[in-house]
Scaffold this active site. Sequence first.
Site, PDB file in Angstrom:
ATOM      1  N   GLU A 128       6.873  -4.528  -1.351  1.00 19.17           N
ATOM      2  CA  GLU A 128       7.403  -4.976  -0.073  1.00 19.17           C
ATOM      3  C   GLU A 128       6.260  -5.615   0.706  1.00 19.17           C
ATOM      4  O   GLU A 128       5.266  -4.961   1.020  1.00 19.17           O
ATOM      5  CB  GLU A 128       7.980  -3.785   0.717  1.00 19.17           C
ATOM      6  CG  GLU A 128       8.363  -4.090   2.161  1.00 19.17           C
ATOM      7  CD  GLU A 128       9.545  -5.041   2.279  1.00 19.17           C
ATOM      8  OE1 GLU A 128       9.742  -5.593   3.371  1.00 19.17           O
ATOM      9  OE2 GLU A 128      10.269  -5.227   1.289  1.00 19.17           O
ATOM     10  N   CYS A 172       9.847  -2.592   9.113  1.00 21.59           N
ATOM     11  CA  CYS A 172      10.054  -2.759   7.677  1.00 21.59           C
ATOM     12  C   CYS A 172      11.539  -2.759   7.365  1.00 21.59           C
ATOM     13  O   CYS A 172      12.314  -2.077   8.032  1.00 21.59           O
ATOM     14  CB  CYS A 172       9.346  -1.626   6.926  1.00 21.59           C
ATOM     15  SG  CYS A 172       9.523  -1.690   5.140  1.00 21.59           S
ATOM     16  N   CYS A 179      11.676   0.972   4.915  1.00 25.41           N
ATOM     17  CA  CYS A 179      11.432   2.291   5.531  1.00 25.41           C
ATOM     18  C   CYS A 179      12.022   2.349   6.932  1.00 25.41           C
ATOM     19  O   CYS A 179      11.340   2.717   7.901  1.00 25.41           O
ATOM     20  CB  CYS A 179       9.945   2.577   5.565  1.00 25.41           C
ATOM     21  SG  CYS A 179       9.200   2.684   3.934  1.00 25.41           S
ATOM     22  N   HIS A 232      10.721   5.097  10.135  1.00 23.93           N
ATOM     23  CA  HIS A 232      10.117   4.522  11.335  1.00 23.93           C
ATOM     24  C   HIS A 232      10.935   4.879  12.579  1.00 23.93           C
ATOM     25  O   HIS A 232      10.377   5.171  13.639  1.00 23.93           O
ATOM     26  CB  HIS A 232       9.976   3.004  11.198  1.00 23.93           C
ATOM     27  CG  HIS A 232       8.748   2.568  10.468  1.00 23.93           C
ATOM     28  ND1 HIS A 232       7.474   2.805  10.943  1.00 23.93           N
ATOM     29  CD2 HIS A 232       8.590   1.914   9.288  1.00 23.93           C
ATOM     30  CE1 HIS A 232       6.581   2.317  10.097  1.00 23.93           C
ATOM     31  NE2 HIS A 232       7.236   1.773   9.082  1.00 23.93           N
ATOM     32  N   ARG A 286       6.126   6.704   1.057  1.00 23.05           N
ATOM     33  CA  ARG A 286       4.800   6.223   0.670  1.00 23.05           C
ATOM     34  C   ARG A 286       3.679   7.033   1.302  1.00 23.05           C
ATOM     35  O   ARG A 286       2.512   6.746   1.069  1.00 23.05           O
ATOM     36  CB  ARG A 286       4.665   4.744   1.022  1.00 23.05           C
ATOM     37  CG  ARG A 286       5.546   3.850   0.165  1.00 23.05           C
ATOM     38  CD  ARG A 286       5.720   2.461   0.765  1.00 23.05           C
ATOM     39  NE  ARG A 286       6.590   1.651  -0.062  1.00 23.05           N
ATOM     40  CZ  ARG A 286       7.932   1.677  -0.009  1.00 23.05           C
ATOM     41  NH1 ARG A 286       8.549   2.496   0.834  1.00 23.05           N
ATOM     42  NH2 ARG A 286       8.652   0.907  -0.794  1.00 23.05           N
ATOM     43  N   SER A 302       0.940   2.763   3.987  1.00 25.92           N
ATOM     44  CA  SER A 302       0.209   1.783   3.182  1.00 25.92           C
ATOM     45  C   SER A 302      -1.044   1.293   3.885  1.00 25.92           C
ATOM     46  O   SER A 302      -1.896   0.663   3.261  1.00 25.92           O
ATOM     47  CB  SER A 302       1.115   0.607   2.812  1.00 25.92           C
ATOM     48  OG  SER A 302       2.056   1.000   1.836  1.00 25.92           O
ATOM     49  N   CYS A 351       3.771  -1.031   0.357  1.00 25.12           N
ATOM     50  CA  CYS A 351       4.730  -1.564   1.325  1.00 25.12           C
ATOM     51  C   CYS A 351       3.932  -2.248   2.427  1.00 25.12           C
ATOM     52  O   CYS A 351       3.523  -1.620   3.398  1.00 25.12           O
ATOM     53  CB  CYS A 351       5.610  -0.455   1.890  1.00 25.12           C
ATOM     54  SG  CYS A 351       6.938  -1.073   2.954  1.00 25.12           S
ATOM     55  N   CYS A 361       5.132  -3.993   6.796  1.00 28.71           N
ATOM     56  CA  CYS A 361       5.006  -3.566   8.193  1.00 28.71           C
ATOM     57  C   CYS A 361       4.278  -4.661   8.971  1.00 28.71           C
ATOM     58  O   CYS A 361       3.241  -4.431   9.597  1.00 28.71           O
ATOM     59  CB  CYS A 361       4.275  -2.236   8.271  1.00 28.71           C
ATOM     60  SG  CYS A 361       5.126  -0.923   7.395  1.00 28.71           S
TER      61      CYS A 361
END
Length: 604
Positions: free
Chosen positions: A16, A68, A71, A75, A513, A536, A580, A583
């Site tokens: 991502e 994102c 996710c 979040h 993650r 990440s 990912c 973000c």
Amino acid sequence: MAASRTLVIDPVTRIEGHLRIQANTTANADGTYTISRASSSSTMVRGIELIMKGRDPREAWAFAQRICGVCTVVHGVTSARAVENALGITVPSNAEMIRNLMIASQYMHDHVMHFYLLHMLDWVDVTSAIKADPAKAATLQASMSTYANNTASYFTGVKSKLTTFINSGQLGIFAKGYWGHSAYKLSPEQNLVLMAHYLECLSWSRSIVKLHTIFGGKDPHPSVVVGGMPCAISSSGGGTGKISTGTAVNSASLKMVSDLITTMRNFVDQVYLPDAIMMCKAYTDAAKSGGTDWSTIGESVGNYLCYGEFPSTNINDPASFLIPRGVIIGRDLSKIYPIDVTNTSEFQEFVAHSWYDYKTASKNAGLHPWSGETTFNYTGPAPGYTTLPDNAESYSWIKSPRWRGRAMEVGPLAHVLMMYAKGNTTAKTLVQQCFGKIGWTVDANLTRFHSTLGRTLARAIETKLIGDGMVGWYNKLMSNINGGDVSVFNNAKWAPTTWPASAKGFGFTEAPRGALGHWVVIDNQKISNYQCVVASQWNAGPRDAAGVAGPYEAGLQGHPIANFDQPIEVLRTIHSFDPCIGCAVHLTDPDGQASVTVDFNDFA
């Protein structure tokens, strides 16, 4: 001997977001290469923190979810928890259990999808599968679990589909694979079994997201609310019992949740975990005959951090978490260090090698997120650069978070290690069983886990543990409802007139993650500062002011590269973290140049 070369993978696909990996390699006498130094560079910039400024903190979760497209739940919940922490709001037990179920559902979906659709093709040769004997594949499947799709006729059908697809010459998403690479070690039958489950995963994933729509109204970006959840519960059954005809969660929809949990767990128990064990064993066995032992390479920094998640009581009771809170240093599982997210010297973000500046501190300084800044300062390099960034350059849109000055790995491996070290008997038994099936030694610090394959196995083990945990959270929710408690929202401090003039809060989850934290500062009923430190970011961040590498960069150190033009080894380790990088927000033209310049202060 071949000359040393600089390796560039840009973008890294099957993740991502946008990630660039660049590495110096040393040529070996046999024509292979070894990575001597690597850099991890995010080419996307995130501006959500600036968009938050001046807004009502009760609406922050809706903006945070847009960080994102994957996710979204975590979040949203993390943001709501940050504001709840700042204002002293305790959510009802039902809301805690619903949040547990929604986050757990995202884990189940995310981990299974990652293994089959994003990471598996680093280990599975698609073109080899069409050489398999379907009867042998069926026998293999039957030896792994009681999964129903274990007949020769079933695998003959899958083989036929793959053969037609491959012989058409239009490989689509498989077109850029390194098929036939010497690093692939699975038999044709193992490849066929895994490809069959790849295809099944697609339909499985479409069904289980319904859990988010039941409690959150939609997916992606299901609704959350500061103070709990927005889904009213009907204890009487909600009229016709059809979800589409009412707004309340009723007996029919709760029964559907139970069925979805069963569907998730069955696929994980009968397909995903056995497949992960089979793959790890096959690559471990292959190493005995001279191949690369992927359970001995790919370790990152040896340090692991967890905020904790999945309370059996409430989020203010860390002792009740399924995933415990704490820090592991240098692989040592005999000691867990406590963490204090409010300690300004314990949690800091560095931008020494990031395209940001600090207005209130030196670029080499570290700032606690409550005092954090998001000040863009892009200084290059130019698109297409091939020189590895030196010790003075910035090279990423990701900041470098540190715990007491140390780089930390977060994610499934950290979660499972923490559960094991904290004495979770179920987790310990499952880890030991999986190690035994693969043939790994269970030593004091679970040495085999600290690797590329170990990270991949830990994700499957974690999925099993969380899936089983969903049963308990669902049962507690149903017990509350059957006992007459249908509360999902606490409005005691909903009115801004009840808030203090200034407040600070920290919200957290353990996202699929890894450790995810949102820090919020509220002044005069509005957000004055908002900083997100995403999972990440911990793993993919660049070097800090002291030159300490983050987990991605450290994990690639010493990596073998058999074929420079097909660096599958790099992809295996990077994908094992499940990157990912989404973000962030960005706009570019087809040539990679900026097409629009946005002053994010306009959104304040």
